[in-house]
Design a protein around this motif. Structure first.
Motif, mmCIF file in Angstrom:
data_model
loop_
_atom_site.group_PDB
_atom_site.id
_atom_site.type_symbol
_atom_site.label_atom_id
_atom_site.label_comp_id
_atom_site.label_asym_id
_atom_site.label_seq_id
_atom_site.Cartn_x
_atom_site.Cartn_y
_atom_site.Cartn_z
ATOM 1 N N GLY A 74 0.837 -15.818 6.647
ATOM 2 C CA GLY A 74 -0.057 -16.825 7.204
ATOM 3 C C GLY A 74 -0.246 -18.008 6.267
ATOM 4 N N SER A 75 -1.130 -18.897 6.684
ATOM 5 C CA SER A 75 -1.337 -20.141 5.942
ATOM 6 C C SER A 75 -1.939 -19.915 4.561
ATOM 7 N N GLN A 76 -2.569 -18.793 4.347
ATOM 8 C CA GLN A 76 -3.189 -18.521 3.055
ATOM 9 C C GLN A 76 -2.242 -17.811 2.094
ATOM 10 N N TRP A 77 -0.992 -17.669 2.510
ATOM 11 C CA TRP A 77 -0.013 -16.962 1.680
ATOM 12 C C TRP A 77 1.227 -17.839 1.475
ATOM 13 N N TRP A 78 1.865 -17.650 0.314
ATOM 14 C CA TRP A 78 3.102 -18.371 0.003
ATOM 15 C C TRP A 78 4.275 -17.388 0.072
ATOM 16 N N PRO A 79 5.260 -17.669 0.979
ATOM 17 C CA PRO A 79 6.379 -16.737 1.121
ATOM 18 C C PRO A 79 7.372 -16.845 -0.040
ATOM 19 N N CYS A 80 7.678 -15.722 -0.633
ATOM 20 C CA CYS A 80 8.665 -15.637 -1.700
ATOM 21 C C CYS A 80 8.914 -14.171 -2.021
ATOM 22 N N THR A 81 9.809 -13.933 -2.976
ATOM 23 C CA THR A 81 10.022 -12.561 -3.446
ATOM 24 C C THR A 81 9.154 -12.357 -4.678
ATOM 25 N N PRO A 82 8.086 -11.614 -4.522
ATOM 26 C CA PRO A 82 7.137 -11.482 -5.644
ATOM 27 C C PRO A 82 7.727 -10.690 -6.807
ATOM 28 N N VAL A 83 7.243 -11.002 -7.990
ATOM 29 C CA VAL A 83 7.642 -10.243 -9.180
ATOM 30 C C VAL A 83 6.645 -9.126 -9.474
ATOM 31 N N GLU A 84 5.516 -9.151 -8.819
ATOM 32 C CA GLU A 84 4.496 -8.140 -9.043
ATOM 33 C C GLU A 84 4.574 -7.052 -7.970
ATOM 34 N N PHE A 85 4.372 -5.829 -8.396
ATOM 35 C CA PHE A 85 4.524 -4.663 -7.540
ATOM 36 C C PHE A 85 3.563 -4.666 -6.361
ATOM 37 N N GLN A 86 2.414 -5.277 -6.494
ATOM 38 C CA GLN A 86 1.394 -5.160 -5.458
ATOM 39 C C GLN A 86 1.684 -5.998 -4.222
ATOM 40 N N TYR A 87 2.632 -6.945 -4.304
ATOM 41 C CA TYR A 87 2.975 -7.783 -3.152
ATOM 42 C C TYR A 87 4.390 -7.481 -2.679
ATOM 43 N N ASP B 211 0.814 -1.221 0.000
ATOM 44 C CA ASP B 211 0.000 0.000 0.000
ATOM 45 C C ASP B 211 0.845 1.266 0.000
ATOM 46 N N CYS B 212 2.049 1.212 0.579
ATOM 47 C CA CYS B 212 2.907 2.398 0.605
ATOM 48 C C CYS B 212 3.651 2.593 -0.718
ATOM 49 N N GLY B 213 3.765 1.531 -1.494
ATOM 50 C CA GLY B 213 4.491 1.642 -2.762
ATOM 51 C C GLY B 213 5.951 1.267 -2.650
ATOM 52 N N ASP B 214 6.491 1.269 -1.429
ATOM 53 C CA ASP B 214 7.886 0.862 -1.219
ATOM 54 C C ASP B 214 7.983 -0.309 -0.248
ATOM 55 N N CYS B 215 6.855 -0.932 0.034
ATOM 56 C CA CYS B 215 6.739 -2.080 0.940
ATOM 57 C C CYS B 215 7.121 -1.756 2.389
ATOM 58 N N SER B 216 7.249 -0.456 2.713
ATOM 59 C CA SER B 216 7.588 -0.098 4.095
ATOM 60 C C SER B 216 6.463 -0.413 5.067
ATOM 61 N N ASP B 217 5.262 -0.626 4.561
ATOM 62 C CA ASP B 217 4.140 -1.005 5.414
ATOM 63 C C ASP B 217 4.088 -2.511 5.662
ATOM 64 N N GLU B 218 4.986 -3.269 5.000
ATOM 65 C CA GLU B 218 5.009 -4.726 5.145
ATOM 66 C C GLU B 218 6.369 -5.242 5.611
ATOM 67 N N ILE B 219 7.412 -4.471 5.407
ATOM 68 C CA ILE B 219 8.773 -4.892 5.728
ATOM 69 C C ILE B 219 9.429 -3.855 6.622
ATOM 70 N N GLY B 220 10.234 -4.313 7.584
ATOM 71 C CA GLY B 220 11.011 -3.396 8.407
ATOM 72 C C GLY B 220 10.498 -3.301 9.825
ATOM 73 N N ILE B 221 11.302 -2.621 10.657
ATOM 74 C CA ILE B 221 11.004 -2.579 12.090
ATOM 75 C C ILE B 221 9.787 -1.716 12.400
ATOM 76 N N TYR B 222 9.505 -0.724 11.562
ATOM 77 C CA TYR B 222 8.359 0.153 11.831
ATOM 78 C C TYR B 222 7.041 -0.557 11.517
ATOM 79 N N ALA B 223 7.060 -1.404 10.503
ATOM 80 C CA ALA B 223 5.856 -2.164 10.181
ATOM 81 C C ALA B 223 5.663 -3.296 11.183
ATOM 82 N N LEU C 2 6.192 -9.633 0.481
ATOM 83 C CA LEU C 2 6.898 -10.776 1.049
ATOM 84 C C LEU C 2 6.290 -12.116 0.684
ATOM 85 N N CYS C 3 5.087 -12.107 0.190
ATOM 86 C CA CYS C 3 4.401 -13.354 -0.109
ATOM 87 C C CYS C 3 3.271 -13.094 -1.093
#
Length: 210
Positions: free
Chosen positions: A169-182, A151-163, A184-185
């Protein structure tokens, strides 16, 4: 032959002669019809009005400083998902932050769409409802943090100490996505759909659908 001479007029014994100033001063004591009384009345009236105006001003100042300001309404609450929410005027309804100022009245009184609240976002929002992105020019509603979306555009809302987000979770597959909208998974629903969503292709060769 008589000469035309002017003699002083004779003054009656019961008529007292006084200078004009004395007459005016004395008549002010006895009546209000003299010129001096008019002048005094105007002066007294002006003083009275000035006194009243000063009294009114004093009362106004006293009221302004004596009456305490109303404290801000406490809007903090916890949503059904135990996240920070916005408490409506009924003191019962707790809204997720992302529905505020969306043009829809979700509070019974419409407090979530009030002009004051929505006129200057995010400055007029309670601070607990705002998350500032890595680029401080951008912000999101706090319930958009850790939702697995970029949602932030730089994944700072999903990655890092501030997030400080939990693992996928079980409904997600962990990987490095190729699409901008994801970040961590990816949703497991995208696994084995014939398209690459992870840089390592694990979504097509390892992951199984949810």
């Amino acid at each position: 032959m008589k000469s035309n001479r002017t003699y002083p007029q004779k003054r009656e014994d019961n008529q007292l002669f006084r200078p004009t100033e004395v007459l005016e001063e004395d008549c002010c004591v006895e009546c209000c019809s003299c010129h001096c009384c008019s002048r005094r009345t105007i002066c007294v009236s002006a003083l009275v009005l000035t006194g009243l105006a000063l009294s009114a001003t004093g009362v106004t100042i006293a009221l302004v400083f004596a009456v305490p300001k109303q404290p801000p309404v406490n809007r903090e609450c916890r949503t059904s998902h135990n996240g920070s929410g916005f408490l409506c005027d009924d003191r019962i309804t707790c809204l997720p932050p992302s529905v505020l100022c969306d043009g829809v009245h979700n509070c019974p009184s419409g407090a979530d769409e009030s002009r004051h609240l929505c006129s200057d976002l995010p400055n007029n929002l309670p601070s607990n409802l705002v998350f500032w992105c890595g680029n401080s020019q951008f912000w999101i509603f706090v319930d958009k943090k850790c939702n697995r979306m970029n949602d932030c555009g730089d994944c700072s809302d999903e990655i890092g100490i501030y997030a400080d987000c939990p693992p996928c979770g079980s409904q997600w597959w962990p990987c490095t996505p190729v699409e901008f909208q994801y970040c961590l998974c990816i949703p497991r629903s995208l696994c084995k759909d014939g398209r690459q969503h992870c840089y390592d292709w694990s979504d097509e060769y390892v992951c199984t659908g949810g």
